[in-house]
Design an enzyme around this catalytic site. Structure first.
Site, PDB file in Angstrom:
ATOM      1  N   PHE A 141      23.467 -11.388  14.294  1.00  0.00           N
ATOM      2  CA  PHE A 141      22.134 -11.919  14.539  1.00  0.00           C
ATOM      3  C   PHE A 141      21.615 -12.474  13.230  1.00  0.00           C
ATOM      4  O   PHE A 141      21.257 -11.727  12.316  1.00  0.00           O
ATOM      5  CB  PHE A 141      21.168 -10.863  15.072  1.00  0.00           C
ATOM      6  CG  PHE A 141      19.817 -11.454  15.383  1.00  0.00           C
ATOM      7  CD1 PHE A 141      19.599 -12.125  16.565  1.00  0.00           C
ATOM      8  CD2 PHE A 141      18.780 -11.389  14.452  1.00  0.00           C
ATOM      9  CE1 PHE A 141      18.365 -12.712  16.837  1.00  0.00           C
ATOM     10  CE2 PHE A 141      17.550 -11.962  14.716  1.00  0.00           C
ATOM     11  CZ  PHE A 141      17.341 -12.629  15.912  1.00  0.00           C
ATOM     12  N   ASP A 226      24.000 -11.850   4.615  1.00  0.00           N
ATOM     13  CA  ASP A 226      22.669 -11.884   5.213  1.00  0.00           C
ATOM     14  C   ASP A 226      22.068 -10.493   5.076  1.00  0.00           C
ATOM     15  O   ASP A 226      22.359  -9.591   5.855  1.00  0.00           O
ATOM     16  CB  ASP A 226      22.788 -12.296   6.684  1.00  0.00           C
ATOM     17  CG  ASP A 226      21.438 -12.339   7.399  1.00  0.00           C
ATOM     18  OD1 ASP A 226      20.454 -11.775   6.874  1.00  0.00           O
ATOM     19  OD2 ASP A 226      21.382 -12.894   8.510  1.00  0.00           O
ATOM     20  N   LYS A 255      12.206 -11.101   5.406  1.00  0.00           N
ATOM     21  CA  LYS A 255      11.466  -9.940   5.904  1.00  0.00           C
ATOM     22  C   LYS A 255      10.723  -9.192   4.795  1.00  0.00           C
ATOM     23  O   LYS A 255       9.628  -9.568   4.417  1.00  0.00           O
ATOM     24  CB  LYS A 255      12.391  -9.028   6.701  1.00  0.00           C
ATOM     25  CG  LYS A 255      12.855  -9.655   8.019  1.00  0.00           C
ATOM     26  CD  LYS A 255      13.474  -8.661   8.942  1.00  0.00           C
ATOM     27  CE  LYS A 255      14.022  -9.317  10.203  1.00  0.00           C
ATOM     28  NZ  LYS A 255      12.982  -9.881  11.079  1.00  0.00           N
TER      29      LYS A 255
END
Length: 401
Positions: A141, A226, A255
Site C-alpha cells: 500500500f 516507503d 504522515k
C-alpha cells in the site's frame, strides 16, 4: 425538521462515500485522547495511521505552527523562504542523506520516488527510453493515485481505475528469490515497505531487508523504502530499516513528518539520485511551504532526543507481550508487528474486524479494521503505560465475550 447537532455532525449526505468511518464524531483531542461532540473521551489507539506519532496537540508542534502562522505560510517555490534550507538540511542529516525533495502527501512522495527512480535509470544507469521497470511487493500500500493502484494487489483499491501505467513487476513480499528472478537490466528500483501497514502490519522474515539491500546494490538498482507509516519512531527506531541496519538509497516519508498538524511528505536521498532533477521537471506549489517546514523541523528535533523511539520500543514490547496472551486464549489467531504497531487477526468465531472495532468504540477505545478480520493498533508514542493497559483491558473484555 432541522438536524440535531449530533445528526448534523455526520456528513454522510454531502460527502462522497470513499470511507467507512466508525460512528463517532470527534470535536477535540489532546495527547492520546479524543473527545466526541457529546463530551465522551476516547482512547486513540490508531493515531491517524501513524500521522499522530507525537499525539494530538503536542505543545512544541502547536507552538511551531502558531509562530509560523504569524509570519508567512506560503511563498510557493517561486521564491525562497527562510525555513526551507534549514528543513532540508536537518531532515537530510536525520536520514544520513544529502538531499530532500519535499511534497505534501504520502502518495505524492511515492509518485516522486517513482519519477526519480525512472529519471535516474535513464540519465545515470543508462536504461533505454521508456523501458525502466520497478519491482514492488504483493500486499503493498503506497497510496491511491492511478499509477500506484495500478501495481496494487488489493482489488478494492485497484478496480475500475484503469487503464494503468506499465513498468511494474509484482513479487511476493518477503521472497528474495522471487525478487531476484524479477530483476532485469531494465530494473531501476525496488520499492518496498519495510513493514507492510495496510496489509495488516506484516513484518518480513529476518534478513529480508538486508538481502534486498545486497541484491539491489549488486545489480545497480535503487532500494526505495516507503517509511510513510513505519518511520519516524513508530517501530522503536527512527526507521524500520534500522532494525536490520539497512540504509536504502531513498527514503519516502510522510504522515508523522507533519506531526498531525499539516500534511508534509518528502523523498530523501543522495545528491547522485535526487540530483537528476532539473527546474521545471517536477514540483508542488505547497511542497516545502513555510508552515510545513516549521512543523517538520520541530518533528525532527523531537526525534533527535531519542525519547520517542525508546518509548515505542519499551511500550511496544509490553504491547506485544499482552497481545500474545490474547492469542493464547483463542480469540486472536495471529499478532504481528514491531514497536507500538500491531496487526491483530481476530478469530472468525469472535467476529469481524469491523465488529470488534465497533465493540471497542462502545468501550471508548478507537481502533480500525483492515482486510475484514484484522484490526490495527498504532497508539500515539506519547501514550502512558496506564492508558495503554486500560485500552488492552477493554480489548480483553470484548474478546472474552
Amino acid at each position: 425538521m432541522p438536524d440535531t447537532p449530533r445528526d448534523s455532525a455526520f456528513p454522510a449526505r454531502h460527502s462522497a462515500q470513499n470511507y467507512h468511518p466508525l460512528p463517532v464524531v470527534i470535536a477535540s483531542a489532546d495527547g492520546a485522547w479524543m473527545t466526541d461532540v457529546e463530551g465522551r473521551r476516547h482512547l486513540d489507539m490508531l493515531a491517524g495511521y501513524s500521522a499522530l506519532n507525537f499525539g494530538h496537540g503536542h505543545p512544541r508542534l502547536v507552538k511551531a505552527a502558531k509562530d509560523q502562522l504569524e509570519r508567512v505560510t506560503l511563498t510557493s517555490r517561486a521564491f525562497h523562504h527562510d525555513r526551507f534550507g534549514e528543513f532540508c538540511a536537518q531532515l537530510a542529516d536525520l536520514c544520513g542523506m544529502e538531499m530532500v525533495l519535499p511534497m505534501n502527501t504520502g502518495a505524492e512522495a511515492v509518485e516522486t520516488a517513482v519519477k526519480t527512480a525512472r529519471k535516474w535509470g535513464y540519465r545515470v544507469k543508462g536504461v533505454a527510453p521508456d523501458r525502466a521497470r520497478i519491482v514492488v511487493a504483493a500486499g503493498n500500500f503506497h497510496g491511491r493515485t492511478t499509477t500506484i493502484v495500478g501495481f496494487s494487489t488489493d482489488e478494492t483499491a485497484r478496480a475500475d481505475h484503469g487503464p494503468y501505467a506499465p513498468g511494474f513487476d509484482i513479487v511476493p513480499y518477503g521472497d528474495l528469490a522471487a525478487l531476484e528472478a524479477a530483476m532485469t537490466d531494465d530494473t531501476v528500483a525496488v520499492l518496498l515497505e519495510p513493514i507492510q501497514g495496510e496489509a495488516g502490519v506484516v513484518v518480513p522474515p529476518p534478513g529480508y531487508l538486508t538481502g534486498v539491500r545486497e541484491l539491489t546494490r549488486s545489480r545497480d538498482v535503487l532500494f526505495v523504502c516507503d517509511e510513510i507509516q513505519s518511520g519516524l519512531g513508530r517501530t522503536g527506531k527512527t526507521f524500520a530499516c534500522d532494525h536490520e541496519d539497512v540504509v536504502p538509497d531513498m527514503y519516502v516519508l510522510g504522515k508523522a513528518l507533519g506531526g498531525g498538524v499539516v500534511p508534509v511528505s518528502a523523498v530523501v536521498s543522495s545528491a547522485a539520485v535526487l540530483g537528476v532533477h532539473r527546474p521545471g521537471e517536477h514540483g508542488s506549489t505547497f511542497g516545502g511551504n513555510p508552515l510545513a517546514c516549521a512543523v517538520a523541523l520541530e518533528v525532527v528535533a523531537l526525534l533527535r532526543t531519542g525519547e520517542y523511539q525508546q518509548r515505542a520500543a519499551e511500550l511496544g514490547a509490553h504491547l506485544h507481550r499482552e497481545l500474545a496472551s490474547l492469542a493464547a486464549g483463542g480469540a486472536v489467531q495471529q499478532v504481528r508487528g514491531r514497536g507500538l504497531w500491531a496487526g491483530v487477526d481476530i478469530a472468525p468465531s469472535h467476529g469481524t474486524g469491523r465488529e470488534i472495532s465497533e465493540q471497542l468504540l462502545e468501550r471508548r477505545v478507537l481502533v480500525k479494521d483492515t482486510h475484514a478480520s484484522t484490526i490495527r493498533l498504532a497508539p500515539p508514542l506519547v501514550i502512558s503505560k496506564d492508558d495503554l493497559d486500560w485500552g488492552l483491558e477493554q480489548m480483553r473484555s470484548v474478546l472474552a465475550g
